[in-house]
Design a protein around this motif. Structure first.
Motif, mmCIF file in Angstrom:
data_model
loop_
_atom_site.group_PDB
_atom_site.id
_atom_site.type_symbol
_atom_site.label_atom_id
_atom_site.label_comp_id
_atom_site.label_asym_id
_atom_site.label_seq_id
_atom_site.Cartn_x
_atom_site.Cartn_y
_atom_site.Cartn_z
ATOM 1 N N LEU A 1 0.821 -1.203 0.000
ATOM 2 C CA LEU A 1 0.000 0.000 0.000
ATOM 3 C C LEU A 1 0.857 1.256 0.000
ATOM 4 C CD1 LEU A 1 -2.738 1.453 0.281
ATOM 5 C CD2 LEU A 1 -2.533 1.142 2.756
ATOM 6 N N LEU A 2 1.892 1.292 0.838
ATOM 7 C CA LEU A 2 2.752 2.472 0.916
ATOM 8 C C LEU A 2 3.510 2.691 -0.393
ATOM 9 C CD1 LEU A 2 4.159 2.043 4.534
ATOM 10 C CD2 LEU A 2 2.458 3.698 3.750
ATOM 11 N N ARG A 3 3.953 1.616 -1.018
ATOM 12 C CA ARG A 3 4.668 1.775 -2.303
ATOM 13 C C ARG A 3 3.708 2.224 -3.403
ATOM 14 N NH1 ARG A 3 9.713 0.210 -1.472
ATOM 15 N NH2 ARG A 3 10.077 -1.256 0.237
ATOM 16 N N ARG A 4 2.465 1.771 -3.327
ATOM 17 C CA ARG A 4 1.476 2.227 -4.300
ATOM 18 C C ARG A 4 1.188 3.708 -4.111
ATOM 19 N NH1 ARG A 4 0.078 0.825 -9.132
ATOM 20 N NH2 ARG A 4 0.592 -1.276 -8.381
ATOM 21 N N ILE A 5 1.168 4.162 -2.848
ATOM 22 C CA ILE A 5 0.974 5.587 -2.561
ATOM 23 C C ILE A 5 2.121 6.402 -3.145
ATOM 24 C CG2 ILE A 5 0.911 7.314 -0.710
ATOM 25 C CD1 ILE A 5 -0.548 5.213 0.995
ATOM 26 N N GLU A 6 3.338 5.918 -2.978
ATOM 27 C CA GLU A 6 4.499 6.614 -3.553
ATOM 28 C C GLU A 6 4.365 6.739 -5.068
ATOM 29 O OE1 GLU A 6 8.348 5.811 -0.679
ATOM 30 O OE2 GLU A 6 7.933 4.393 -2.295
ATOM 31 N N LEU A 7 3.960 5.647 -5.718
ATOM 32 C CA LEU A 7 3.832 5.661 -7.177
ATOM 33 C C LEU A 7 2.738 6.618 -7.626
ATOM 34 C CD1 LEU A 7 4.603 4.548 -9.945
ATOM 35 C CD2 LEU A 7 2.994 2.662 -9.561
ATOM 36 N N ARG A 8 1.593 6.586 -6.956
ATOM 37 C CA ARG A 8 0.497 7.476 -7.346
ATOM 38 C C ARG A 8 0.861 8.943 -7.121
ATOM 39 N NH1 ARG A 8 -4.220 5.232 -8.781
ATOM 40 N NH2 ARG A 8 -5.252 7.237 -8.504
ATOM 41 N N SER A 9 1.615 9.217 -6.062
ATOM 42 C CA SER A 9 2.072 10.590 -5.832
ATOM 43 C C SER A 9 3.001 11.036 -6.952
ATOM 44 C CB SER A 9 2.796 10.663 -4.483
ATOM 45 O OG SER A 9 3.346 11.949 -4.274
ATOM 46 N N LEU A 10 3.872 10.123 -7.392
ATOM 47 C CA LEU A 10 4.778 10.438 -8.494
ATOM 48 C C LEU A 10 4.004 10.666 -9.786
ATOM 49 C CD1 LEU A 10 7.837 10.677 -9.034
ATOM 50 C CD2 LEU A 10 7.818 8.278 -9.693
ATOM 51 N N LEU A 11 2.995 9.827 -10.040
ATOM 52 C CA LEU A 11 2.185 9.985 -11.244
ATOM 53 C C LEU A 11 1.418 11.304 -11.231
ATOM 54 C CD1 LEU A 11 0.742 6.370 -11.596
ATOM 55 C CD2 LEU A 11 2.409 7.466 -13.096
ATOM 56 N N ARG A 12 0.998 11.713 -10.047
ATOM 57 C CA ARG A 12 0.228 12.957 -9.932
ATOM 58 C C ARG A 12 1.094 14.185 -10.210
ATOM 59 N NH1 ARG A 12 0.069 15.985 -5.591
ATOM 60 N NH2 ARG A 12 0.758 14.278 -4.257
ATOM 61 N N THR A 13 2.357 14.121 -9.836
ATOM 62 C CA THR A 13 3.220 15.294 -9.969
ATOM 63 C C THR A 13 4.045 15.296 -11.254
ATOM 64 O OG1 THR A 13 4.933 14.180 -8.659
ATOM 65 C CG2 THR A 13 3.374 15.593 -7.478
ATOM 66 N N GLN A 14 4.177 14.139 -11.899
ATOM 67 C CA GLN A 14 5.006 14.056 -13.102
ATOM 68 C C GLN A 14 4.146 13.672 -14.303
ATOM 69 O OE1 GLN A 14 8.059 14.988 -13.163
ATOM 70 N NE2 GLN A 14 8.543 15.065 -10.985
ATOM 71 N N THR A 15 3.489 14.637 -14.883
ATOM 72 C CA THR A 15 2.580 14.371 -16.004
ATOM 73 C C THR A 15 3.010 15.063 -17.299
ATOM 74 O OG1 THR A 15 1.182 16.233 -15.312
ATOM 75 C CG2 THR A 15 0.610 14.050 -14.461
ATOM 76 N N ASP A 16 4.191 15.711 -17.297
ATOM 77 C CA ASP A 16 4.599 16.473 -18.480
ATOM 78 C C ASP A 16 5.005 15.582 -19.642
ATOM 79 O OD1 ASP A 16 4.122 18.857 -17.233
ATOM 80 O OD2 ASP A 16 6.174 19.115 -16.527
ATOM 81 N N PHE A 17 5.565 14.424 -19.325
ATOM 82 C CA PHE A 17 6.076 13.555 -20.383
ATOM 83 C C PHE A 17 5.201 12.312 -20.501
ATOM 84 C CE2 PHE A 17 9.755 16.019 -19.143
ATOM 85 C CZ PHE A 17 10.324 16.349 -20.361
ATOM 86 N N SER A 18 4.777 12.012 -21.720
ATOM 87 C CA SER A 18 4.006 10.796 -21.978
ATOM 88 C C SER A 18 4.916 9.748 -22.591
ATOM 89 C CB SER A 18 2.849 11.095 -22.936
ATOM 90 O OG SER A 18 3.365 11.442 -24.218
ATOM 91 N N CYS A 19 4.404 8.533 -22.709
ATOM 92 C CA CYS A 19 5.181 7.476 -23.346
ATOM 93 C C CYS A 19 5.531 7.845 -24.788
ATOM 94 C CB CYS A 19 4.396 6.172 -23.312
ATOM 95 S SG CYS A 19 4.178 5.480 -21.663
ATOM 96 N N ALA A 20 4.620 8.530 -25.462
ATOM 97 C CA ALA A 20 4.876 8.930 -26.855
ATOM 98 C C ALA A 20 6.053 9.889 -26.964
ATOM 99 C CB ALA A 20 3.623 9.572 -27.446
#
Length: 372
Positions: free
Chosen positions: A233-252
């Protein structure tokens, strides 16, 4: 900048009617509806099946009251350590045995009921089957009346153990069709896939299992969650926080577009030649219609012959619009070296390797918004 409330030592702020707000995390209306349906089916079927054993003999109840509380845990919080099969069957049965023993040796009813519940908690803790309804089972064994007293230790097995076993069996069947797994299996800790003594990449940085254990000891509280689930759960929280703050670059934005691939009918030698000549570690495999069928790498091709279709493994995929940082978890599992970017028809649009993602991280960090 002053620290936020809660880090300054301020007392928590209570909202109006906060005592009526449940603290159970993750519960949704859908989950509660599933729990109600499960309890309806589980209790009715348990009573029906148990009544067949007793027939029309009214001497003992065909179902005991603690089973209702067990059903709440089994169907409402199936991931709880308190709701697992051994907790339900062992907790209820052992507690009933304790209650019967106390009732036979302690004549004072007030002392007997207290001792029964207290010793039931101790017995369940020692046998690793702590189950709250077990306290009710122990109490029932003491104050159940002449019928329970006449049944003696048999009461713990019929109806208590029988009710518990039937309820668990029904829960196992019911949760095959619900959105929850049961029995709950705690998250498997990441493993080093290279046969070395190093920690696996996902847990080399950040908190570790000993940190969770230490934090739980610091708080001095008992939480109804497995430590491995808490780690996940804590590692998932870390990942979701990272996804929320780092949205400038997409896979494309970071993917390679000139992707070297191989057909399913190609042989292992041809695939190996492509890998070596282009200096890549993974080849997407495409079927006759041009859609992604899987991937193949040197690991699969080593000392093997035959068509690629028989050697390929399941592809790790993503979409072009997904945040690039969302690939971190996939590329840090110790086995995946690239992620294939596909469209809705599974046609290959590009490929993101570990190198592609590492090259983009400095730009991601450079655009990270400053905390205020």
């Amino acid at each position: 900048m002053s620290p936020p409330p809660g880090l300054r030592g301020d007392p928590p702020v209570r909202k109006p009617f906060s005592l009526f707000v449940p603290i159970l995390a993750g519960a949704t209306l859908r989950d509660r509806a599933i729990a109600c349906i499960g309890a309806l089916i589980g209790i009715c079927a348990t009573g029906l099946l148990s009544s067949f054993v007793f027939g029309s003999d009214p001497v003992l109840p065909f179902i005991v009251a603690p089973i209702g509380a067990s059903a709440v845990l089994l169907f409402a919080v199936p991931a709880s350590p308190l709701a697992q099969p051994w907790s339900i069957i062992g907790g209820n049965t052992i507690s009933a045995l304790v209650g019967i023993a106390v009732g036979q040796f302690v004549s004072d009813p007030m002392l007997a009921i207290g001792l029964a519940v207290a010793l039931a908690i101790a017995a369940m803790s020692l046998t690793r089957c702590l189950h709250p309804p077990g306290g009710a089972a122990a109490l029932t064994a003491v104050i159940g009346g002449p019928a329970v007293a006449a049944a003696g230790y048999g009461f713990a097995f019929v109806p208590v153990c029988l009710n518990s076993a039937v309820l668990v069996a029904l829960g196992l069947f019911f949760h095959r069709f619900s959105s929850h797994s049961y029995p709950h299996v705690p998250a498997v800790a990441p493993a080093n896939t290279h046969g070395t003594g190093d920690l696996p990449p996902p847990v080399r940085v950040g908190f570790r299992a000993e940190d969770i254990e230490g934090a739980l000891a610091d708080l001095g509280e008992t939480f109804d969650i497995d430590p491995q689930d808490l780690d996940r759960l804590l590692r998932r929280i870390e990942l979701r926080s990272l996804l929320r703050t780092q949205t400038d670059f997409s896979c494309a934005d970071i993917m390679s577009r000139d992707v070297i691939s191989v057909g399913t009918i190609a042989d292992a030698e041809e695939a190996c030649s492509l890998l070596l000549s282009h200096g890549v570690r993974t080849l997407p495999v495409i079927d006759s219609s041009g859609r992604l069928a899987g991937t193949v790498g040197l690991r699969e091709l080593a000392r093997r012959t035959g068509p690629v279709e028989d050697l390929m493994t399941r592809a790790v995929i993503s979409t072009p619009t997904a945040p690039a940082v969302s690939l971190m978890e996939k590329l840090a599992d110790g086995t995946s070296h690239s992620v294939v970017i596909v469209d809705e028809d599974r046609r290959i649009l590009g490929l993101v390797t570990q190198t592609d993602l590492l090259s983009a991280i400095p730009r991601m960090l450079a655009r990270q918004p400053e905390e205020t």
